[in-house]
Design an enzyme around this catalytic site. Structure first.
Site, PDB file in Angstrom:
ATOM      1  N   CYS A   4     -19.308 -40.101 -10.777  1.00 19.66           N
ATOM      2  CA  CYS A   4     -18.361 -39.477 -11.719  1.00 19.66           C
ATOM      3  C   CYS A   4     -19.099 -38.546 -12.674  1.00 19.66           C
ATOM      4  O   CYS A   4     -20.064 -38.945 -13.335  1.00 19.66           O
ATOM      5  CB  CYS A   4     -17.623 -40.565 -12.498  1.00 19.66           C
ATOM      6  SG  CYS A   4     -16.686 -39.929 -13.895  1.00 19.66           S
ATOM      7  N   CYS A   7     -19.148 -39.813 -16.325  1.00 18.59           N
ATOM      8  CA  CYS A   7     -20.048 -40.963 -16.478  1.00 18.59           C
ATOM      9  C   CYS A   7     -21.491 -40.481 -16.547  1.00 18.59           C
ATOM     10  O   CYS A   7     -22.298 -40.996 -17.343  1.00 18.59           O
ATOM     11  CB  CYS A   7     -19.872 -41.949 -15.326  1.00 18.59           C
ATOM     12  SG  CYS A   7     -18.412 -43.004 -15.464  1.00 18.59           S
ATOM     13  N   ASP A  30     -16.220 -28.694 -24.303  1.00 18.13           N
ATOM     14  CA  ASP A  30     -15.765 -28.313 -22.971  1.00 18.13           C
ATOM     15  C   ASP A  30     -16.570 -27.097 -22.508  1.00 18.13           C
ATOM     16  O   ASP A  30     -16.812 -26.157 -23.271  1.00 18.13           O
ATOM     17  CB  ASP A  30     -14.266 -27.995 -22.990  1.00 18.13           C
ATOM     18  CG  ASP A  30     -13.666 -27.953 -21.598  1.00 18.13           C
ATOM     19  OD1 ASP A  30     -12.859 -28.844 -21.278  1.00 18.13           O
ATOM     20  OD2 ASP A  30     -14.005 -27.020 -20.830  1.00 18.13           O
ATOM     21  N   HIS A  46     -15.386 -46.353 -17.521  1.00 23.00           N
ATOM     22  CA  HIS A  46     -14.709 -45.448 -16.588  1.00 23.00           C
ATOM     23  C   HIS A  46     -13.294 -45.916 -16.241  1.00 23.00           C
ATOM     24  O   HIS A  46     -13.094 -47.051 -15.805  1.00 23.00           O
ATOM     25  CB  HIS A  46     -15.502 -45.315 -15.281  1.00 23.00           C
ATOM     26  CG  HIS A  46     -14.815 -44.420 -14.293  1.00 23.00           C
ATOM     27  ND1 HIS A  46     -15.070 -43.071 -14.209  1.00 23.00           N
ATOM     28  CD2 HIS A  46     -13.818 -44.675 -13.397  1.00 23.00           C
ATOM     29  CE1 HIS A  46     -14.284 -42.537 -13.288  1.00 23.00           C
ATOM     30  NE2 HIS A  46     -13.510 -43.489 -12.782  1.00 23.00           N
ATOM     31  N   ASN A  87      -4.472 -34.681 -19.382  1.00 22.52           N
ATOM     32  CA  ASN A  87      -3.800 -34.320 -18.139  1.00 22.52           C
ATOM     33  C   ASN A  87      -3.846 -35.488 -17.162  1.00 22.52           C
ATOM     34  O   ASN A  87      -4.877 -36.150 -17.023  1.00 22.52           O
ATOM     35  CB  ASN A  87      -4.481 -33.102 -17.505  1.00 22.52           C
ATOM     36  CG  ASN A  87      -4.284 -31.843 -18.334  1.00 22.52           C
ATOM     37  OD1 ASN A  87      -3.197 -31.594 -18.848  1.00 22.52           O
ATOM     38  ND2 ASN A  87      -5.338 -31.043 -18.483  1.00 22.52           N
ATOM     39  N   GLY A  93      -2.686 -30.450 -13.667  1.00 17.97           N
ATOM     40  CA  GLY A  93      -3.942 -29.761 -13.383  1.00 17.97           C
ATOM     41  C   GLY A  93      -5.182 -30.582 -13.669  1.00 17.97           C
ATOM     42  O   GLY A  93      -6.251 -30.034 -13.955  1.00 17.97           O
ATOM     43  N   THR A  95      -8.531 -32.182 -13.177  1.00 21.09           N
ATOM     44  CA  THR A  95      -9.602 -31.859 -12.233  1.00 21.09           C
ATOM     45  C   THR A  95     -10.757 -32.860 -12.288  1.00 21.09           C
ATOM     46  O   THR A  95     -11.546 -32.934 -11.355  1.00 21.09           O
ATOM     47  CB  THR A  95     -10.177 -30.451 -12.490  1.00 21.09           C
ATOM     48  OG1 THR A  95     -10.654 -30.387 -13.842  1.00 21.09           O
ATOM     49  CG2 THR A  95      -9.125 -29.377 -12.261  1.00 21.09           C
ATOM     50  N   HIS A 100      -9.942 -38.293 -19.994  1.00 23.99           N
ATOM     51  CA  HIS A 100     -10.500 -37.488 -21.087  1.00 23.99           C
ATOM     52  C   HIS A 100      -9.371 -36.887 -21.903  1.00 23.99           C
ATOM     53  O   HIS A 100      -8.277 -36.641 -21.390  1.00 23.99           O
ATOM     54  CB  HIS A 100     -11.438 -36.393 -20.559  1.00 23.99           C
ATOM     55  CG  HIS A 100     -10.826 -35.537 -19.500  1.00 23.99           C
ATOM     56  ND1 HIS A 100     -10.730 -35.946 -18.183  1.00 23.99           N
ATOM     57  CD2 HIS A 100     -10.252 -34.304 -19.553  1.00 23.99           C
ATOM     58  CE1 HIS A 100     -10.142 -34.998 -17.471  1.00 23.99           C
ATOM     59  NE2 HIS A 100      -9.830 -33.996 -18.282  1.00 23.99           N
ATOM     60  N   HIS A 102      -8.517 -33.740 -24.362  1.00 24.43           N
ATOM     61  CA  HIS A 102      -8.883 -32.424 -24.868  1.00 24.43           C
ATOM     62  C   HIS A 102      -8.492 -32.359 -26.349  1.00 24.43           C
ATOM     63  O   HIS A 102      -7.350 -32.680 -26.699  1.00 24.43           O
ATOM     64  CB  HIS A 102      -8.113 -31.322 -24.138  1.00 24.43           C
ATOM     65  CG  HIS A 102      -8.359 -31.267 -22.662  1.00 24.43           C
ATOM     66  ND1 HIS A 102      -9.214 -30.343 -22.087  1.00 24.43           N
ATOM     67  CD2 HIS A 102      -7.858 -32.000 -21.629  1.00 24.43           C
ATOM     68  CE1 HIS A 102      -9.209 -30.516 -20.758  1.00 24.43           C
ATOM     69  NE2 HIS A 102      -8.402 -31.503 -20.465  1.00 24.43           N
TER      70      HIS A 102
HETATM   71  P1  AMP Z   1      -8.837 -31.486 -16.749  1.00 20.98           P
HETATM   72  O1  AMP Z   1      -8.467 -30.189 -16.079  1.00 20.98           O
HETATM   73  O2  AMP Z   1      -7.840 -31.966 -17.738  1.00 20.98           O
HETATM   74  O3  AMP Z   1      -9.254 -32.535 -15.735  1.00 20.98           O
HETATM   75  O4  AMP Z   1     -10.107 -31.132 -17.623  1.00 20.98           O
HETATM   76  C1  AMP Z   1     -11.418 -31.135 -17.155  1.00 20.98           C
HETATM   77  C2  AMP Z   1     -12.207 -30.330 -18.144  1.00 20.98           C
HETATM   78  O5  AMP Z   1     -13.564 -30.607 -17.958  1.00 20.98           O
HETATM   79  C3  AMP Z   1     -12.022 -28.820 -17.998  1.00 20.98           C
HETATM   80  O6  AMP Z   1     -11.498 -28.287 -19.220  1.00 20.98           O
HETATM   81  C4  AMP Z   1     -13.430 -28.316 -17.692  1.00 20.98           C
HETATM   82  O7  AMP Z   1     -13.714 -27.081 -18.307  1.00 20.98           O
HETATM   83  C5  AMP Z   1     -14.286 -29.438 -18.247  1.00 20.98           C
HETATM   84  N1  AMP Z   1     -15.597 -29.587 -17.635  1.00 20.98           N
HETATM   85  C6  AMP Z   1     -15.896 -29.616 -16.301  1.00 20.98           C
HETATM   86  N2  AMP Z   1     -17.209 -29.833 -16.142  1.00 20.98           N
HETATM   87  C7  AMP Z   1     -17.762 -29.926 -17.375  1.00 20.98           C
HETATM   88  C8  AMP Z   1     -19.079 -30.123 -17.865  1.00 20.98           C
HETATM   89  N3  AMP Z   1     -20.138 -30.287 -17.032  1.00 20.98           N
HETATM   90  N4  AMP Z   1     -19.277 -30.150 -19.211  1.00 20.98           N
HETATM   91  C9  AMP Z   1     -18.233 -29.986 -20.051  1.00 20.98           C
HETATM   92  N5  AMP Z   1     -16.963 -29.810 -19.650  1.00 20.98           N
HETATM   93  C10 AMP Z   1     -16.715 -29.766 -18.337  1.00 20.98           C
HETATM   94 ZN    ZN Z   2     -16.499 -41.857 -15.086  1.00 17.57          ZN
END
Ligand code: AMP
Ligand code: ZN
Length: 114
Positions: A4, A7, A30, A46, A87, A93, A95, A100, A102
């Site tokens: 992850c 993690c 972010d 996690h 999210n 969306g 990802t 987490h 925001h």
């Molecule tokens: P979500 O789309 O809600 O799953 O948000 C995932 C967030 O993680 C996105 O806003 C990405 O820009 C952010 N993200 C992805 N990889 C990293 C990273 N290595 N460091 C900081 N933020 C990240």
């Molecule tokens: Zn994790």
């Protein structure tokens, strides 16, 4: 969870710009900010999304919101206003599948929902 991304960030195996840490919660910038301030707050334990988190332990939700509250009071966020978004799943969306939150602010935010 060994594979992850968040993690690994919490453990320090992948670098991040840390802005907050306590026993339970980690906060970092972010990588792809959507507002002047765009931080991510995660519980160190996690879970895949907020439903799983609250079903695992409602305390985790309080841990995260307490961390955000503390951070917002120590910065300008509480005074200026901010937004917390989490999210869940494809329509939102999501990802990264480590729960987490925001935290967005630093400027007037647009409307959301579509
Ligand atoms: P979500 O789309 O809600 O799953 O948000 C995932 C967030 O993680 C996105 O806003 C990405 O820009 C952010 N993200 C992805 N990889 C990293 C990273 N290595 N460091 C900081 N933020 C990240
Ligand atoms: Zn994790």
């Amino acid at each position: 969870m060994s594979d992850c991304l968040f993690c690994k960030i919490i453990k320090g195996d992948i670098p991040s710009q840390k802005i907050y840490e306590d026993d339970f919660v980690f906060g970092f910038k972010d990588l792809n900010p959507m507002a002047k301030i765009h931080h991510l707050f995660v519980h160190k334990e996690h879970t895949g999304n907020v439903n799983e988190l609250v079903e695992t332990s409602p305390k985790q939700l309080a841990d995260v919101y307490l961390a955000i509250s503390k951070f917002s009071k120590e910065s300008d966020l509480e005074r200026e206003g901010f937004r917390v978004v989490t999210n869940v799943g494809p329509n939102a969306g999501q990802t990264v599948f480590h729960t987490h939150f925001h935290v967005l602010g630093g400027e007037r935010l647009g409307h959301f929902g579509s």
